[in-house]
Design a protein around this motif. Structure first.
Motif, PDB file in Angstrom:
ATOM      1  N   LEU A 192       0.813  -1.237   0.211  1.00  0.00           N
ATOM      2  CA  LEU A 192      -0.380  -0.473   0.321  1.00  0.00           C
ATOM      3  C   LEU A 192       0.901   1.197  -0.266  1.00  0.00           C
ATOM      4  N   TYR A 193       0.725   2.199  -0.988  1.00  0.00           N
ATOM      5  CA  TYR A 193       1.303   3.233  -0.783  1.00  0.00           C
ATOM      6  C   TYR A 193       0.506   3.830   0.498  1.00  0.00           C
ATOM      7  N   ARG A 194      -1.046   4.374   0.856  1.00  0.00           N
ATOM      8  CA  ARG A 194      -1.341   5.331   1.912  1.00  0.00           C
ATOM      9  C   ARG A 194      -2.456   4.332   2.083  1.00  0.00           C
ATOM     10  N   ALA A 195      -3.058   4.522   3.386  1.00  0.00           N
ATOM     11  CA  ALA A 195      -4.696   4.268   3.751  1.00  0.00           C
ATOM     12  C   ALA A 195      -4.961   4.497   4.400  1.00  0.00           C
ATOM     13  N   SER A 196      -6.067   4.865   5.190  1.00  0.00           N
ATOM     14  CA  SER A 196      -6.228   5.574   6.427  1.00  0.00           C
ATOM     15  C   SER A 196      -8.348   5.493   5.937  1.00  0.00           C
ATOM     16  N   ILE A 197      -8.885   6.239   7.040  1.00  0.00           N
ATOM     17  CA  ILE A 197     -10.041   5.956   6.894  1.00  0.00           C
ATOM     18  C   ILE A 197     -10.248   7.466   6.473  1.00  0.00           C
ATOM     19  N   ALA A 198     -10.886   7.475   5.594  1.00  0.00           N
ATOM     20  CA  ALA A 198     -10.927   8.912   4.695  1.00  0.00           C
ATOM     21  C   ALA A 198     -12.507   9.364   5.598  1.00  0.00           C
ATOM     22  N   GLU A 199     -13.206   8.769   5.355  1.00  0.00           N
ATOM     23  CA  GLU A 199     -14.895   9.372   6.251  1.00  0.00           C
ATOM     24  C   GLU A 199     -15.344   8.509   6.720  1.00  0.00           C
ATOM     25  N   MET A 200     -16.607   8.909   7.931  1.00  0.00           N
ATOM     26  CA  MET A 200     -16.787   8.589   7.865  1.00  0.00           C
ATOM     27  C   MET A 200     -18.704   9.140   8.408  1.00  0.00           C
ATOM     28  N   MET A 201     -19.447   8.246   8.704  1.00  0.00           N
ATOM     29  CA  MET A 201     -20.695   9.182   8.401  1.00  0.00           C
ATOM     30  C   MET A 201     -22.030   8.156   9.675  1.00  0.00           C
ATOM     31  N   VAL A 202     -22.513   8.981   9.838  1.00  0.00           N
ATOM     32  CA  VAL A 202     -23.691   7.961  11.199  1.00  0.00           C
ATOM     33  C   VAL A 202     -25.035   8.431  10.208  1.00  0.00           C
ATOM     34  N   PRO A 203     -25.810   7.620   9.402  1.00  0.00           N
ATOM     35  CA  PRO A 203     -27.180   7.801   9.203  1.00  0.00           C
ATOM     36  C   PRO A 203     -28.191   8.089  10.552  1.00  0.00           C
ATOM     37  N   TYR A 204     -29.218   8.496  10.676  1.00  0.00           N
ATOM     38  CA  TYR A 204     -30.394   7.789  12.131  1.00  0.00           C
ATOM     39  C   TYR A 204     -31.062   7.696  11.380  1.00  0.00           C
ATOM     40  N   GLY A 205     -31.752   6.617  11.378  1.00  0.00           N
ATOM     41  CA  GLY A 205     -33.667   6.455  10.335  1.00  0.00           C
ATOM     42  C   GLY A 205     -34.545   6.343  10.945  1.00  0.00           C
ATOM     43  N   ASP A 206     -34.241   7.240  11.878  1.00  0.00           N
ATOM     44  CA  ASP A 206     -35.929   8.405  12.260  1.00  0.00           C
ATOM     45  C   ASP A 206     -36.391   9.514  11.512  1.00  0.00           C
ATOM     46  N   PRO A 207     -37.642   8.867  10.868  1.00  0.00           N
ATOM     47  CA  PRO A 207     -37.680  10.192   9.690  1.00  0.00           C
ATOM     48  C   PRO A 207     -38.564  11.200  10.837  1.00  0.00           C
ATOM     49  N   SER A 208     -38.418  11.609  11.822  1.00  0.00           N
ATOM     50  CA  SER A 208     -39.720  12.391  12.186  1.00  0.00           C
ATOM     51  C   SER A 208     -39.381  13.468  11.488  1.00  0.00           C
ATOM     52  N   PRO A 209     -39.854  14.703  12.428  1.00  0.00           N
ATOM     53  CA  PRO A 209     -39.560  15.881  11.832  1.00  0.00           C
ATOM     54  C   PRO A 209     -38.897  16.869  12.065  1.00  0.00           C
ATOM     55  N   GLN A 210     -38.831  16.265  14.118  1.00  0.00           N
ATOM     56  CA  GLN A 210     -37.037  16.902  14.640  1.00  0.00           C
ATOM     57  C   GLN A 210     -35.841  16.226  14.829  1.00  0.00           C
ATOM     58  N   ARG A 211     -35.853  14.965  13.073  1.00  0.00           N
ATOM     59  CA  ARG A 211     -34.572  14.437  13.340  1.00  0.00           C
ATOM     60  C   ARG A 211     -34.604  13.835  11.795  1.00  0.00           C
ATOM     61  N   TRP A 212     -35.019  13.934  11.059  1.00  0.00           N
ATOM     62  CA  TRP A 212     -34.996  13.833   9.554  1.00  0.00           C
ATOM     63  C   TRP A 212     -33.446  14.680   9.084  1.00  0.00           C
ATOM     64  N   PHE A 213     -32.556  15.086   9.779  1.00  0.00           N
ATOM     65  CA  PHE A 213     -31.777  15.752   9.210  1.00  0.00           C
ATOM     66  C   PHE A 213     -30.480  15.197  10.333  1.00  0.00           C
ATOM     67  N   GLN A 214     -30.920  14.260  11.048  1.00  0.00           N
ATOM     68  CA  GLN A 214     -30.161  13.544  11.504  1.00  0.00           C
ATOM     69  C   GLN A 214     -28.684  12.659  10.948  1.00  0.00           C
ATOM     70  N   ASN A 215     -27.994  13.678  10.455  1.00  0.00           N
ATOM     71  CA  ASN A 215     -26.856  12.553   9.730  1.00  0.00           C
ATOM     72  C   ASN A 215     -25.628  12.653  10.066  1.00  0.00           C
ATOM     73  N   PHE A 216     -24.380  12.220  10.919  1.00  0.00           N
ATOM     74  CA  PHE A 216     -23.142  12.758  10.969  1.00  0.00           C
ATOM     75  C   PHE A 216     -21.551  12.690  10.373  1.00  0.00           C
ATOM     76  N   PHE A 217     -21.938  13.127   9.750  1.00  0.00           N
ATOM     77  CA  PHE A 217     -20.190  12.926   9.084  1.00  0.00           C
ATOM     78  C   PHE A 217     -18.981  13.521   9.903  1.00  0.00           C
ATOM     79  N   ASP A 218     -18.162  12.479  11.470  1.00  0.00           N
ATOM     80  CA  ASP A 218     -17.566  12.465  11.742  1.00  0.00           C
ATOM     81  C   ASP A 218     -16.172  12.837  11.006  1.00  0.00           C
ATOM     82  N   CYS A 219     -15.853  12.703   9.478  1.00  0.00           N
ATOM     83  CA  CYS A 219     -14.391  13.106   9.567  1.00  0.00           C
ATOM     84  C   CYS A 219     -14.672  14.195   8.941  1.00  0.00           C
TER      85      CYS A 219
END
Length: 667
Positions: A284-311
């Motif tokens: 390998l020339y280079r290896a890493s975790i380039a992104e990590m995303m946590v999508p939440y599956g509750d589509p209720s009005p207060q939570r529809w946007f809840q998705n986090f890109f931790d990187c």
């Protein structure tokens, strides 16, 4: 002296290592001075990201080439003007290389720490929010924690703004676990530049869960510690079997790899190679975790946007823990500090951020032969390079394993506290109930490993291998034939693939210019776990923003600027950046300089047992040599001789033994 594989033999390995090493404190300080001098980092300015801008590997590894002066990339935001800049600086030449002012329509620079405290202060002063809290009987502001969250895709009236969407939790006392008491149903939108609350929406009045979750307080646990645990001591009286130099180049029993650290990705490895008959062969020339995303599956009005890109939104590496001997790592430990820049651009050091150690990994190989009476076995061990982060409620450990047989594995260990909500009632389709009235939305943790492969050189190709039943016929009259199909993935669009465990689908990365002793191309196989990719509709906001996570495999032609699968500026980006944009060109990847992007992760339906702190759940992948060596590469591993298994005694006699202590040490 170990030789280097022909593909890289003419490069200056020491100079390359110096060019790719982790940040040096003097480089951070000199870069900050340039940014201040040039008026880019004023009183209201914040450094969101600062990291090494790596030189194009095609010039860095060219025969006879000398590395260019190191350059660094800074992402800046000014809370006075709202302007953001993407800057490249070269301290060795005392100059700015480039400055680009970002169009907010193309996303925002990542979240900075100052926003967390700022948001709570702003929200506490808003009368609409206070009224929503008072309606629920919550009037003591000192107990109300405002949790700022990345805003996701911006709504039409939010275009150009830098927004946090916020939830509220009750923290009864300074020692209380606030995650046990979500004030669900109220969402607050805050513009962190204008310092105003744009809107407070009181969707639904759900009771605040009252049961505490203070697992960290012995008196709350309510029962004595479990008795009967005997000590397990791991000792290496002669020290570890590896060495590491000032640039992070680590040598261990044939493996050679350079360890570095980045604020966005965390651990980064360069020039990973393994010795074979005295020749150091690249993998390998280079290896890493380039992104990590946590999508939440509750589509209720207060939570529809809840998705986090931790990187991309939160810069995962910057939240690395300082590790402790005997708690996070056990045995003879070498720790490495991580040097970063803080939001003011000053040097920030995370002590003991990286843990390096060896560990026993069970049987490597074993055979008792009935014909010749021989009985042989060897024990495996592996080199472990790891770090741990805490991003909000979750904690993640990233463990890279390098084994004697040439295997490379990554295991991500997820623990911490699940993100909580109020539980609407029995049968709710999008969350689990963890405690009376306390819910936890269903969600995923989806990682993207960026693997810049270099299997015996930079010319690589990818084949999809599958198990297949051979139809009954002249070639298979008994119907028992099993074969393996091989499909070459020739372009970037062809190489967008899903795992399929029912077909034992794996991906072979090979070098068509290098053959093994039987005439086949040398290679490594990527073994996916094959768990679900992104579970969201293709037209959803999160699918548009995190398209990378909808496929288990992408293969792209190497381009040094293509580092992050969801794009450079994920925060409030509308979508379409990164892998879907790059692969639209459908470049050739058959016998080319290529990069593999592997999506893997967890789909989490929280259990009662995950509360109040979650036992580790893990995900990962494995890279195994496939025709890379001429035979089993571990035939030279010596027989294990220890107190419990002496040669010839069958390993059954128990011998007394002495414990030897050997403390971990820094590097």
């Amino acid at each position: 002296m170990t030789e280097t594989a022909p593909a890289l033999a003419e490069t200056d390995s020491a100079a390359v290592a110096a060019a790719l090493a982790s940040l040096r404190p003097e480089e951070v300080a000199a870069s900050r001075a340039i940014l201040v001098r040039e008026g880019l980092l004023g009183p209201d300015g914040h450094v969101s990201y600062f990291g090494l801008l790596e030189q194009d590997k095609r010039t860095l590894l060219a025969p006879g080439a000398r590395p260019e002066p190191r350059r660094f990339r800074a992402m800046l935001v000014d809370f006075g003007t709202g302007a953001s800049h993407d800057v490249v600086v070269c301290p060795a030449e005392d100059r700015l290389v480039s400055v680009v002012e970002l169009d907010p329509a193309d996303g925002q620079v990542p979240v900075v720490l100052a926003e967390f405290g700022l948001v709570e202060e702003i929200v506490h002063q808003d009368e609409r929010w206070r009224a929503a809290m008072a309606k629920r009987g919550l009037t003591d502001l000192t107990t109300l924690r405002v949790n700022p969250l990345s805003a996701g895709a911006p709504a039409t009236d939010e275009a150009g703004r830098r927004i946090q969407r916020c939830f509220t939790f009750v923290q009864k006392t300074p020692d209380d676990l606030g995650w046990a008491h979500p004030v669900d149903g109220v969402t607050v939108m805050v513009d962190v530049v204008t310092r105003e609350v744009l809107d407070v929406i009181d969707y639904v009045d759900l009771p605040v869960p009252q049961e505490d979750g203070n697992f960290h307080l012995p008196e709350w646990v309510g029962k004595p510690e479990r008795a009967g645990l005997k000590p397990i001591e791991i000792t290496q009286p002669e020290g570890p079997s590896f060495t590491i130099d000032e640039n992070g180049v680590l040598d261990w029993l044939g493996w050679r790899l350079q360890v570095s650290f980045d604020q966005r990705e965390g651990l980064v490895f360069h020039n990973v190679s393994i010795a074979d008959d005295g020749v150091q062969r690249p993998v390998l020339y280079r290896a890493s975790i380039a992104e990590m995303m946590v999508p939440y599956g509750d589509p209720s009005p207060q939570r529809w946007f809840q998705n986090f890109f931790d990187c991309g939104e939160y810069l995962l590496g910057g939240f690395a823990n300082s590790l402790e001997l005997g708690c996070d790592c056990v045995g003879d430990i070498t720790y490495l500090d991580a040097t970063l820049a803080d939001n003011a651009g000053n040097v920030r050091v995370i002590p003991q951020a990286i843990c390096i150690h060896e560990e026993d990994a069970g049987i490597l190989w074993k055979h008792f032969d009935n014909w010749n009476g021989s009985s042989d076995s060897r024990r495996n061990r592996r080199l472990v390079v790891s770090f741990f982060v805490t991003v909000g409620n979750y904690d993640y450990g990233f463990y890279w394993y390098f084994s004697l047989d040439g295997n490379i594995e990554l295991e991500v260990k997820a623990t911490g506290v699940v993100f909580t909500s109020a539980y609407p009632g029995p049968g709710y389709a999008y969350a689990s109930e963890l405690a009376p009235g306390l819910g936890a939305p269903y969600h995923q943790h989806l990682f993207s490993a960026r693997l810049d492969t270099m299997i015996d050189g930079t010319v690589n190709a990818v084949d999809e291998l599958e198990a297949a039943l051979v139809p009954r016929g002249p070639a298979n009259p008994t119907g028992t034939g099993i074969t393996q199909t091989v499909t070459r993935l020739r372009t970037e669009k062809e190489a967008q693939r899903m795992a399929d465990n029912a077909k034992n689908r794996v991906w072979l990365i090979s070098n068509p210019e290098r053959q093994n002793r039987l005439g086949g191309d040398v290679g490594y196989v990527l073994y996916p776990e094959g768990k679900p990719a992104l579970l969201a509709d293709e037209q959803s906001d999160i699918h548009q923003r995190a398209t990378y996570s909808a496929k288990h495999l992408w293969v792209t032609a190497y381009e040094p600027s293509e580092l992050y699968p969801a794009g450079d500026f994920v925060n409030m980006h509308p979508g379409g950046a990164g892998l879907p944009k790059w692969t639209a060109a459908d470049r050739d990847v058959d016998g080319a300089d290529i990069v593999l992007w592997h999506t893997f992760g967890l789909t989490h339906f929280p259990r009662i047992e995950d509360w109040p702190v979650m036992p580790v759940d893990s995900a990962g992948f494995t890279l195994k040599p496939h025709g890379f060596f001429g035979a089993n590469p571990t035939l030279d591993i010596p027989e294990t001789v220890g107190d419990h298994c002496a040669p010839g005694d069958g390993g059954h006699e128990h011998h007394g033994h002495e414990h030897h202590g050997h403390e971990g040490h820094g590097a």
